[in-house]
Structures are given as structure tokens and as C-alpha cells.
Design an enzyme around this catalytic site. Structure first.
Site, PDB file in Angstrom:
ATOM      1  N   GLY A 193       0.907  -1.218   0.054  1.00  0.00           N
ATOM      2  CA  GLY A 193       0.101  -0.225  -0.097  1.00  0.00           C
ATOM      3  C   GLY A 193       0.902   1.205   0.009  1.00  0.00           C
ATOM      4  O   GLY A 193       1.768   1.414   0.558  1.00  0.00           O
ATOM      5  N   THR A 194       0.487   2.070  -1.001  1.00  0.00           N
ATOM      6  CA  THR A 194       1.004   3.492  -1.012  1.00  0.00           C
ATOM      7  C   THR A 194      -0.276   4.477  -1.264  1.00  0.00           C
ATOM      8  O   THR A 194      -1.084   4.001  -1.821  1.00  0.00           O
ATOM      9  CB  THR A 194       2.062   3.708  -1.800  1.00  0.00           C
ATOM     10  OG1 THR A 194       1.627   3.468  -3.312  1.00  0.00           O
ATOM     11  CG2 THR A 194       3.169   2.591  -1.560  1.00  0.00           C
ATOM     12  N   THR A 195      -0.077   5.591  -1.106  1.00  0.00           N
ATOM     13  CA  THR A 195       0.656   6.841  -0.296  1.00  0.00           C
ATOM     14  C   THR A 195       0.018   7.244   0.798  1.00  0.00           C
ATOM     15  O   THR A 195      -1.215   7.568   0.690  1.00  0.00           O
ATOM     16  CB  THR A 195       1.139   7.716  -1.649  1.00  0.00           C
ATOM     17  OG1 THR A 195       1.848   7.097  -2.549  1.00  0.00           O
ATOM     18  CG2 THR A 195       1.928   8.826  -1.134  1.00  0.00           C
ATOM     19  N   LYS A 233      -5.619   2.792   4.557  1.00  0.00           N
ATOM     20  CA  LYS A 233      -4.240   2.943   5.013  1.00  0.00           C
ATOM     21  C   LYS A 233      -4.009   3.918   6.049  1.00  0.00           C
ATOM     22  O   LYS A 233      -2.933   4.145   6.757  1.00  0.00           O
ATOM     23  CB  LYS A 233      -3.283   3.601   3.830  1.00  0.00           C
ATOM     24  CG  LYS A 233      -3.497   2.348   2.667  1.00  0.00           C
ATOM     25  CD  LYS A 233      -2.586   3.127   1.618  1.00  0.00           C
ATOM     26  CE  LYS A 233      -2.997   2.335   0.136  1.00  0.00           C
ATOM     27  NZ  LYS A 233      -2.247   3.122  -1.088  1.00  0.00           N
TER      28      LYS A 233
END
Length: 270
Positions: free
Chosen positions: A42-44, A75
Site C-alpha cells: 500500500g501507498t501513498t 491505510k
């Protein structure tokens, strides 16, 4: 968690993580193993100070190699009443780390009768990351971003927004005004340098967070910007005098639509 028995009642440690490490180490998320396929990553995630505290935002995309593993991963999470945590890296381990960190903070407050200081919370998170170093060296790294309201200094207890970043070895670093992590961190930080200023209210902060994530998505295939067609909005949480709150998804989508209209017309954002 069952199976502790009398050891739970006789433990003198305020750390739930240390208690589980000594009695049930196999229950921790950092159990060594060899993945059979690429795990989702996972990003950002980005964070910055506001007039009242801090704001943290994260896109919703998780990737596995060149494939999109999820379009709706979350996230950015509540850590406790006055702090938030966001993650980049191996998604499964990161989400387990967040859950364990939340229990760690609850356990400390129950044992001591008072919440851990923001600096203390950041130190506990750093220690938990160090325990994951073996998996990080195997390529299963977790990099969090932590922010919340804490004392300005030892001499000045007035609450102020503070942001902490980490590396995979457990190194802890306090950021000044804003920061971003993940594969889209470069363009996100550039956008924050251009857009951030002192005294931001939450509404303006939401717009700036969306613009920074949109810039990151333009340059980084692993970052997903606002998806107006599917109704998927970046997850944004703010911490202020009233505690931690999630910005409603419909408000984020409305702000994303307004931003898209401005960009389509070729106008500068206000």
C-alpha cells in the site's frame, strides 16, 4: 487474547506487546514465513499540521507487482483518541501492526490509568518496528506515519500537532510541518511544499491533501487518486481539540469533484 492465565495478572510491564512477546510470540504478526506470491503493498500516505492539530490522508490502492490488488484498502487509521497512524509497505503485516499498536495503547492506559504521551506512543511504535526487522530484510517491510496532538515541549505542555516518520529498522524522526511516505511520496511532498501554509483549516486541508494525492497518482502507478466514477475517496482523518475524526467520504468526494472541475478547466486551484 486467551491463554495468558495468571501471567497476565502478575505481569509488571505496561506493554501489551512485551507481554505477548514473552508468552505467545507466535501470535504476533511478525511470524517468519516465505510468501508464495507477491503480497499486496500500500501507498501513498501524507500528513501535515493544521491550525487545530494534524490531518492525515491516504489513497486507497494496493498493488501486487504490476497488478492492482485492491482499490479500497484503508491505510489511515485511528490510533487512539488523539492520534492517527498511516501505513505503507506490505499491507497484511501493516494492518496487523496497526491493530496490535491500538491494543498496545489501550493496554497501557488500562494499566497506568492515563494515556501514554505522544512521544511515548511514537517510541513504542519504533520498538515494534524493530521486532519486524527480520521480515523487512526479506522484503516484507512496513513503514508507518504517525501523527497527533502532543505537548509542544517539556517546558511547554500546550497541545500542538506533531508528525513522526520511521524507517524499517525502527528509526524515529520528527517532521516539522508535513511529510509523505510510500512510492508516491516524492510528488506528494513537492505538492505539500507548494501548497501548505500555517493556519490551515480542515476544509482547506482536505483540498490540499487531495491535490497532493492527485499529483502522486499522476507520477506513480501504485498510487490511486480520487476515483469519482467508482465513488472511492481517499481516506482522510483529522485530529484537533475534539479528538480524532474521520472526514466523511461524501465530503471528500465532493471536494475531489470540485478539484477535478477546476483542473479540467485549466484553472489554478485557489
Amino acid at each position: 487474547m486467551s491463554g495468558f492465565g495468571p501471567a497476565f495478572l502478575t505481569s509488571t510491564s505496561t506493554s501489551f506487546f512485551d507481554l505477548v512477546s514473552s508468552l505467545r510470540p507466535e501470535a504476533l504478526p511478525a511470524t517468519p514465513g516465505t510468501p508464495q506470491s507477491l503480497p499486496p503493498e500500500g501507498t501513498t500516505v501524507l500528513a501535515f499540521r493544521t491550525a487545530d492539530g494534524v490531518l492525515m490522508a491516504g489513497d486507497r490502492r494496493a498493488t501486487a507487482g504490476h497488478h492492482i490488488a485492491s482499490r479500497r484498502i484503508e491505510k489511515v487509521h485511528r490510533a487512539d483518541a488523539t492520534s492517527v497512524i498511516g501505513i505503507a509497505g506490505t499491507a497484511g503485516l501493516a494492518l496487523e501492526l496497526i491493530r496490535l499498536f491500538q491494543v498496545e495503547l489501550e493496554h497501557y492506559e488500562k494499566i497506568e490509568g492515563t494515556p501514554l504521551s505522544l512521544e511515548g506512543r511514537a517510541n513504542r511504535l519504533a520498538a515494534m518496528l524493530r521486532s519486524n526487522l527480520g521480515l523487512a530484510l526479506q522484503g516484507l517491510a512496513v513503514v508507518p506515519l504517525f501523527a497527533g496532538l502532543g505537548a509542544r515541549s517539556a517546558r511547554d505542555p500546550s497541545p500542538v500537532g506533531r508528525i513522526f516518520s520511521f524507517d524499517v529498522t525502527g528509526g524515529k524522526y520528527e517532521e516539522v510541518d508535513h511529510h509523505a511516505i510510500g512510492s508516491g511520496a516524492g510528488p506528494a511532498r513537492s505538492a505539500l511544499k507548494r501548497l501548505w501554509h500555517e493556519g490551515l483549516d480542515t476544509e482547506t486541508g482536505v483540498r490540499i491533501a487531495l491535490e497532493a494525492l492527485t499529483d502522486a497518482a499522476d507520477d506513480d502507478a501504485a498510487t490511486g487518486g480520487p476515483d469519482i466514477v467508482r465513488g472511492i475517496a481517499p481516506l482522510i482523518r483529522a485530529v484537533g481539540p475534539d479528538g480524532e475524526q474521520r472526514v466523511p467520504e461524501d465530503e471528500v468526494l465532493a471536494a475531489a469533484s470540485a478539484l477535478a472541475d477546476v483542473q479540467m478547466r485549466g484553472e489554478a486551484t485557489p
